[in-house]
Motif scaffolding. Structure first.
Motif, PDB file in Angstrom:
ATOM      1  N   ASP A  86      14.260  24.675   0.585  1.00  0.00           N
ATOM      2  CA  ASP A  86      15.264  24.252   1.562  1.00  0.00           C
ATOM      3  C   ASP A  86      14.623  23.488   2.716  1.00  0.00           C
ATOM      4  OD1 ASP A  86      17.406  25.353   0.131  1.00  0.00           O
ATOM      5  OD2 ASP A  86      17.137  27.312   1.082  1.00  0.00           O
ATOM      6  N   GLY A  87      13.483  23.982   3.205  1.00  0.00           N
ATOM      7  CA  GLY A  87      12.776  23.290   4.284  1.00  0.00           C
ATOM      8  C   GLY A  87      12.272  21.927   3.854  1.00  0.00           C
ATOM      9  N   ALA A  88      11.729  21.847   2.635  1.00  0.00           N
ATOM     10  CA  ALA A  88      11.253  20.562   2.114  1.00  0.00           C
ATOM     11  C   ALA A  88      12.419  19.594   1.938  1.00  0.00           C
ATOM     12  CB  ALA A  88      10.517  20.769   0.797  1.00  0.00           C
ATOM     13  N   ASN A 131      13.374  18.207   5.237  1.00  0.00           N
ATOM     14  CA  ASN A 131      12.365  17.247   5.667  1.00  0.00           C
ATOM     15  C   ASN A 131      12.547  15.894   4.956  1.00  0.00           C
ATOM     16  OD1 ASN A 131      10.093  16.265   7.009  1.00  0.00           O
ATOM     17  ND2 ASN A 131       8.709  17.022   5.432  1.00  0.00           N
ATOM     18  N   PHE A 132      12.752  15.901   3.630  1.00  0.00           N
ATOM     19  CA  PHE A 132      12.959  14.651   2.895  1.00  0.00           C
ATOM     20  C   PHE A 132      14.236  13.960   3.364  1.00  0.00           C
ATOM     21  CE2 PHE A 132       9.850  16.200  -0.189  1.00  0.00           C
ATOM     22  CZ  PHE A 132       9.192  15.011  -0.526  1.00  0.00           C
ATOM     23  N   GLU A 133      15.292  14.732   3.612  1.00  0.00           N
ATOM     24  CA  GLU A 133      16.541  14.134   4.068  1.00  0.00           C
ATOM     25  C   GLU A 133      16.364  13.493   5.446  1.00  0.00           C
ATOM     26  OE1 GLU A 133      21.148  15.394   5.045  1.00  0.00           O
ATOM     27  OE2 GLU A 133      19.964  16.618   3.668  1.00  0.00           O
ATOM     28  N   ARG A 134      15.676  14.181   6.347  1.00  0.00           N
ATOM     29  CA  ARG A 134      15.455  13.657   7.698  1.00  0.00           C
ATOM     30  C   ARG A 134      14.590  12.397   7.664  1.00  0.00           C
ATOM     31  NH1 ARG A 134      11.225  14.617  10.897  1.00  0.00           N
ATOM     32  NH2 ARG A 134      10.574  16.379   9.634  1.00  0.00           N
ATOM     33  N   TRP A 182      13.699  10.367   4.874  1.00  0.00           N
ATOM     34  CA  TRP A 182      14.025   9.292   3.946  1.00  0.00           C
ATOM     35  C   TRP A 182      15.511   9.110   3.702  1.00  0.00           C
ATOM     36  CZ3 TRP A 182      10.137  10.532  -0.560  1.00  0.00           C
ATOM     37  CH2 TRP A 182       8.832  10.385  -0.084  1.00  0.00           C
ATOM     38  N   GLY A 183      16.343  10.014   4.246  1.00  0.00           N
ATOM     39  CA  GLY A 183      17.772   9.904   4.008  1.00  0.00           C
ATOM     40  C   GLY A 183      18.160  10.254   2.574  1.00  0.00           C
ATOM     41  N   THR A 184      17.348  11.065   1.893  1.00  0.00           N
ATOM     42  CA  THR A 184      17.608  11.448   0.510  1.00  0.00           C
ATOM     43  C   THR A 184      18.223  12.837   0.454  1.00  0.00           C
ATOM     44  OG1 THR A 184      15.430  12.436   0.284  1.00  0.00           O
ATOM     45  CG2 THR A 184      15.631  10.123  -0.313  1.00  0.00           C
ATOM     46  N   HIS A 185      18.752  13.188  -0.692  1.00  0.00           N
ATOM     47  CA  HIS A 185      19.337  14.510  -0.886  1.00  0.00           C
ATOM     48  C   HIS A 185      18.733  15.156  -2.125  1.00  0.00           C
ATOM     49  CE1 HIS A 185      22.344  13.914   2.221  1.00  0.00           C
ATOM     50  NE2 HIS A 185      22.530  12.708   1.724  1.00  0.00           N
ATOM     51  N   VAL A 186      18.468  16.438  -2.045  1.00  0.00           N
ATOM     52  CA  VAL A 186      17.987  17.193  -3.195  1.00  0.00           C
ATOM     53  C   VAL A 186      19.196  17.624  -4.013  1.00  0.00           C
ATOM     54  CG1 VAL A 186      16.761  19.267  -3.949  1.00  0.00           C
ATOM     55  CG2 VAL A 186      15.906  17.951  -2.007  1.00  0.00           C
ATOM     56  N   THR A 187      19.138  17.385  -5.315  1.00  0.00           N
ATOM     57  CA  THR A 187      20.240  17.746  -6.211  1.00  0.00           C
ATOM     58  C   THR A 187      19.720  18.647  -7.316  1.00  0.00           C
ATOM     59  OG1 THR A 187      19.871  15.806  -7.609  1.00  0.00           O
ATOM     60  CG2 THR A 187      21.425  15.550  -5.778  1.00  0.00           C
ATOM     61  N   ASP A 188      20.634  19.127  -8.117  1.00  0.00           N
ATOM     62  CA  ASP A 188      20.301  19.931  -9.299  1.00  0.00           C
ATOM     63  C   ASP A 188      19.392  21.109  -8.967  1.00  0.00           C
ATOM     64  OD1 ASP A 188      21.808  18.190 -10.919  1.00  0.00           O
ATOM     65  OD2 ASP A 188      20.097  16.848 -11.146  1.00  0.00           O
ATOM     66  N   VAL A 189      19.636  21.770  -7.840  1.00  0.00           N
ATOM     67  CA  VAL A 189      18.829  22.930  -7.460  1.00  0.00           C
ATOM     68  C   VAL A 189      19.188  24.090  -8.390  1.00  0.00           C
ATOM     69  CG1 VAL A 189      18.317  24.603  -5.636  1.00  0.00           C
ATOM     70  CG2 VAL A 189      18.648  22.179  -5.065  1.00  0.00           C
ATOM     71  N   ARG A 243      13.835  25.056  -8.330  1.00  0.00           N
ATOM     72  CA  ARG A 243      13.496  23.640  -8.363  1.00  0.00           C
ATOM     73  C   ARG A 243      14.689  22.776  -8.000  1.00  0.00           C
ATOM     74  NH1 ARG A 243      15.734  21.344 -12.745  1.00  0.00           N
ATOM     75  NH2 ARG A 243      14.457  19.489 -12.758  1.00  0.00           N
ATOM     76  N   GLY A 244      14.382  21.596  -7.486  1.00  0.00           N
ATOM     77  CA  GLY A 244      15.405  20.617  -7.143  1.00  0.00           C
ATOM     78  C   GLY A 244      14.845  19.228  -7.349  1.00  0.00           C
ATOM     79  N   LEU A 245      15.725  18.253  -7.480  1.00  0.00           N
ATOM     80  CA  LEU A 245      15.305  16.882  -7.770  1.00  0.00           C
ATOM     81  C   LEU A 245      15.769  15.926  -6.680  1.00  0.00           C
ATOM     82  CD1 LEU A 245      16.240  16.798 -11.545  1.00  0.00           C
ATOM     83  CD2 LEU A 245      13.956  17.074 -10.568  1.00  0.00           C
ATOM     84  N   ILE A 246      14.924  14.941  -6.398  1.00  0.00           N
ATOM     85  CA  ILE A 246      15.258  13.847  -5.495  1.00  0.00           C
ATOM     86  C   ILE A 246      15.154  12.568  -6.309  1.00  0.00           C
ATOM     87  CG2 ILE A 246      14.578  12.534  -3.453  1.00  0.00           C
ATOM     88  CD1 ILE A 246      13.268  15.125  -2.404  1.00  0.00           C
ATOM     89  N   SER A 247      16.222  11.795  -6.374  1.00  0.00           N
ATOM     90  CA  SER A 247      16.180  10.521  -7.086  1.00  0.00           C
ATOM     91  C   SER A 247      15.483   9.493  -6.202  1.00  0.00           C
ATOM     92  CB  SER A 247      17.591  10.046  -7.421  1.00  0.00           C
ATOM     93  OG  SER A 247      17.519   8.801  -8.083  1.00  0.00           O
TER      94      SER A 247
END
Length: 117
Positions: free
Chosen positions: A26-28, A31-34, A36-43, A64-68
């Motif tokens: 969740d923290g990672a 951080n990626f969203e802040r 790069w503006g990305t979202h983690v999916t398929d958690v 696990r989760g994925l970032i496109s």
């Protein structure tokens, strides 16, 4: 002129994902969203009940989760169980870090899991 670079003729298949091991998914993800503006999916939680670690049976559970990232993905993996390999990796690196590269292959049966820790 002939190239003496050993990697000049290396032809890698397309990159499927970069695998990162993280203490806190969740923290990672935040951080990626802040950054790069990305979202983690398929958690999801995944358990490998018949895994081998150093040639010994092990049950390994991860979240696990994925970032496109366009043509490939970033896979975030948070260990949920104490046995290695992911907990050892985090301790050795002293934090979140890239752990593996996964390439697209024609026959998934030819793939094997390889722990880098």
């Amino acid at each position: 002129m002939t190239s003496t670079n050993a990697f000049a003729e290396l032809a890698l298949p397309p990159l499927w994902h970069v695998g990162m091991v993280v203490f806190d998914l969740d923290g990672a993800a935040t951080n990626f969203e802040r950054r790069w503006g990305t979202h983690v999916t398929d958690v999801s939680n995944v358990t490998f009940e018949n895994a081998l670690f150093h040639h010994r049976p092990a049950t390994i559970a991860v979240r696990r989760g994925l970032i496109s990232s366009g043509s490939s993905q970033i896979e975030l993996t948070q260990p949920l169980t104490q046995p290695p390999p992911f907990t050892d990796f985090l301790e050795q690196r002293k934090g979140d870090d890239a752990q593996h590269l996964a390439y697209v292959v024609d026959d998934q049966r030819s793939q094997s899991l390889c722990w880098t820790s």
